[in-house]
Design a protein around this motif. Structure first.
Motif, mmCIF file in Angstrom:
data_model
loop_
_atom_site.group_PDB
_atom_site.id
_atom_site.type_symbol
_atom_site.label_atom_id
_atom_site.label_comp_id
_atom_site.label_asym_id
_atom_site.label_seq_id
_atom_site.Cartn_x
_atom_site.Cartn_y
_atom_site.Cartn_z
ATOM 1 N N UNK A 122 15.705 18.241 -27.249
ATOM 2 C CA UNK A 122 16.888 18.566 -28.323
ATOM 3 C C UNK A 122 16.524 19.237 -29.372
ATOM 4 N N UNK A 123 15.670 18.875 -29.742
ATOM 5 C CA UNK A 123 14.782 20.126 -31.172
ATOM 6 C C UNK A 123 15.432 21.722 -30.842
ATOM 7 N N UNK A 124 15.196 22.346 -30.089
ATOM 8 C CA UNK A 124 15.270 23.538 -28.881
ATOM 9 C C UNK A 124 16.220 23.929 -29.575
ATOM 10 N N UNK A 125 18.089 22.726 -29.402
ATOM 11 C CA UNK A 125 19.286 22.842 -29.208
ATOM 12 C C UNK A 125 19.676 23.313 -30.602
ATOM 13 N N UNK A 126 19.091 22.228 -31.322
ATOM 14 C CA UNK A 126 19.406 22.037 -32.495
ATOM 15 C C UNK A 126 19.059 23.570 -33.574
ATOM 16 N N UNK A 127 17.598 23.988 -33.286
ATOM 17 C CA UNK A 127 17.352 25.037 -33.904
ATOM 18 C C UNK A 127 18.213 26.017 -33.714
ATOM 19 N N UNK A 128 19.094 26.037 -32.668
ATOM 20 C CA UNK A 128 19.675 27.518 -31.956
ATOM 21 C C UNK A 128 20.895 27.723 -32.353
ATOM 22 N N UNK A 129 21.119 26.070 -33.066
ATOM 23 C CA UNK A 129 22.394 26.002 -33.743
ATOM 24 C C UNK A 129 22.140 25.974 -34.976
ATOM 25 N N UNK A 243 22.910 10.785 -14.339
ATOM 26 C CA UNK A 243 23.408 11.996 -14.569
ATOM 27 C C UNK A 243 24.589 12.953 -15.962
ATOM 28 N N UNK A 244 23.406 11.953 -16.835
ATOM 29 C CA UNK A 244 24.398 11.926 -18.170
ATOM 30 C C UNK A 244 23.631 13.247 -19.313
ATOM 31 N N UNK A 245 24.555 14.401 -19.488
ATOM 32 C CA UNK A 245 23.522 15.730 -20.415
ATOM 33 C C UNK A 245 24.536 15.280 -21.787
ATOM 34 N N UNK A 246 24.850 14.260 -22.044
ATOM 35 C CA UNK A 246 24.476 14.137 -23.747
ATOM 36 C C UNK A 246 24.048 13.061 -24.270
ATOM 37 N N UNK A 247 22.748 12.912 -23.042
ATOM 38 C CA UNK A 247 21.437 12.523 -24.385
ATOM 39 C C UNK A 247 20.961 13.214 -25.146
ATOM 40 N N UNK A 248 20.156 12.826 -26.447
ATOM 41 C CA UNK A 248 19.265 12.875 -27.627
ATOM 42 C C UNK A 248 18.315 12.722 -26.553
ATOM 43 N N UNK A 249 17.711 11.389 -26.061
ATOM 44 C CA UNK A 249 16.803 10.988 -26.100
ATOM 45 C C UNK A 249 16.695 10.068 -24.458
ATOM 46 N N UNK A 250 16.939 9.729 -23.921
ATOM 47 C CA UNK A 250 17.308 8.699 -22.649
ATOM 48 C C UNK A 250 16.607 7.228 -23.293
ATOM 49 N N UNK A 251 16.615 6.450 -24.119
ATOM 50 C CA UNK A 251 16.654 4.787 -24.606
ATOM 51 C C UNK A 251 15.794 4.844 -22.916
#
Length: 363
Positions: A122-129, A243-251
């Motif tokens: 998730x950090x990688x995505x946020x850095x790209x944004x 199969x969710x693609x919306x997770x930031x972590x996945x508890x």
């Protein structure tokens, strides 16, 4: 001290001091409450508390108000990223808002000292944004005493019509479309079309539950569970499917791993930082029902593979210690405060003593 929207029927008791802020529920989604800002009484409670750091956990109206308040009073402010709002929009027919939402989040988070992502993916995505100049990891822990393979209960399975030799695929979480329900149902239908015997268990509640039940009429629906009942359900399944693609972590993925389940997940943020492909489960890159069905079939048909992956998943979960996770967060906090003091923050603020000007600005 925590300032947040509250519910008359909370899922758990709060820890520490919880102050309820004004909020409204979102149309059709009563479990989501939108904070409406910080009225005078709330500002006075903050002034009386004399904070040295403010942490924003939701980028709503109240989160933005907290940011403005902290900046006007020279209090360091940090934020944590919990929900991929940009990916949710497509499920509600407002994809056209994605750029605006991303721009707002970028504006908000770039005014914070730190932005905490729950996983490296998730950090990688946020850095790209370009979401913040200083993005750090604040992961999640898992209580491996609460979630344990030893809580498997064959009698409980039998009570739900599950035979001892059936392989159970578990869905656990809020039953909402953004959790990949369409892909989940299509993948199960592909298994059925290929004659792969299995059972599906649904644990959770949500507005899409009736839709989900109609698509999976033979599924065991356990409903909303918590504490021991939830742990027992996890351990009594055989495969976890997310199969969710919306997770930031996945508890839920971490809980399943601690329960000794191999996981089949989307190769996406959250799951990518938890599941080791080919060791603790499978990460499916193509995100198609057939690809998921193939991964599930391999585990259904090979008991030894399920066992090996499950043991590896449990061992991986044991490395996710809550004390270590929270010690890391505290180090981030102290770093944010120390950098603020080096920028000549007034001494009375530096040690949590709110100045008269600070108090007046909030009252």
């Amino acid at each position: 001290m925590v300032f947040a929207p509250t519910s008359p029927t909370p899922a758990c008791a709060p820890t520490g001091t919880l102050v309820s802020i004004p909020s409204i529920s979102l149309p059709g989604r009563s479990e989501y409450r939108l904070g409406l800002g910080l009225p005078k009484a709330i500002k006075k409670a903050i002034a009386d508390f004399r904070p040295t750091l403010m942490h924003i956990s939701a980028p709503d109206i109240s989160g933005y108000a907290a940011l403005q308040l902290a900046r006007s009073c020279n209090i360091p402010v940090v934020a944590s990223f919990h929900t991929r709002f940009d990916t949710y929009l497509g499920y509600y027919g407002v994809t056209w808002l994605e750029n605006a939402v991303t721009s707002y989040l970028r504006y908000l988070y770039n005014q914070c000292s730190h932005l905490y992502a729950p996983s490296e993916s998730m950090a990688t995505v946020l850095r790209q944004q370009n979401m913040c100049r200083d993005i750090r990891i604040w992961g999640r822990g898992i209580d491996c005493a609460s979630f344990d393979p030893l809580k498997r209960d064959l009698e409980w399975r039998r009570e739900h019509g599950i035979t001892d030799d059936e392989v159970v695929i578990a869905f656990v979480g809020r039953v909402v479309m953004e959790k990949g329900l369409q892909c989940f149902a299509q993948s199960i239908e592909a298994l059925n079309a290929n004659g792969i015997a299995h059972r599906v268990m649904i644990v959770g509640e949500g507005p899409a539950l009736e839709w989900f039940k109609q698509r999976l009429p033979k599924a065991v629906v356990a409903g909303f569970l918590r504490d021991h009942a939830l742990s027992r359900a996890y351990a009594s399944a055989d495969i976890f499917f997310n199969p969710s693609t919306t997770e930031t972590f996945g508890n839920v993925t971490a809980e399943a791993m601690a329960s000794g389940l191999p996981a089949v997940c989307a190769d996406a943020t959250g799951s990518r930082s938890l599941v080791i492909d080919g060791v603790t489960g499978y990460l499916v890159t193509s995100n198609t029902p057939d690809a998921y069905a193939n991964a599930l079939a391999r585990l259904i048909q090979d008991r030894d593979l399920r066992t090996a992956f499950g043991v590896a998943a449990r061992n991986r979960a044991k490395t996710m210690d809550w004390d270590q996770v929270l010690d890391g967060l505290f180090e981030h906090y102290t770093d944010a405060v120390s950098k603020a003091t080096s920028l000549h923050v007034p001494k009375d603020l530096r040690f949590g003593r709110a100045s008269p000007a600070f108090q007046e600005s909030m009252i």
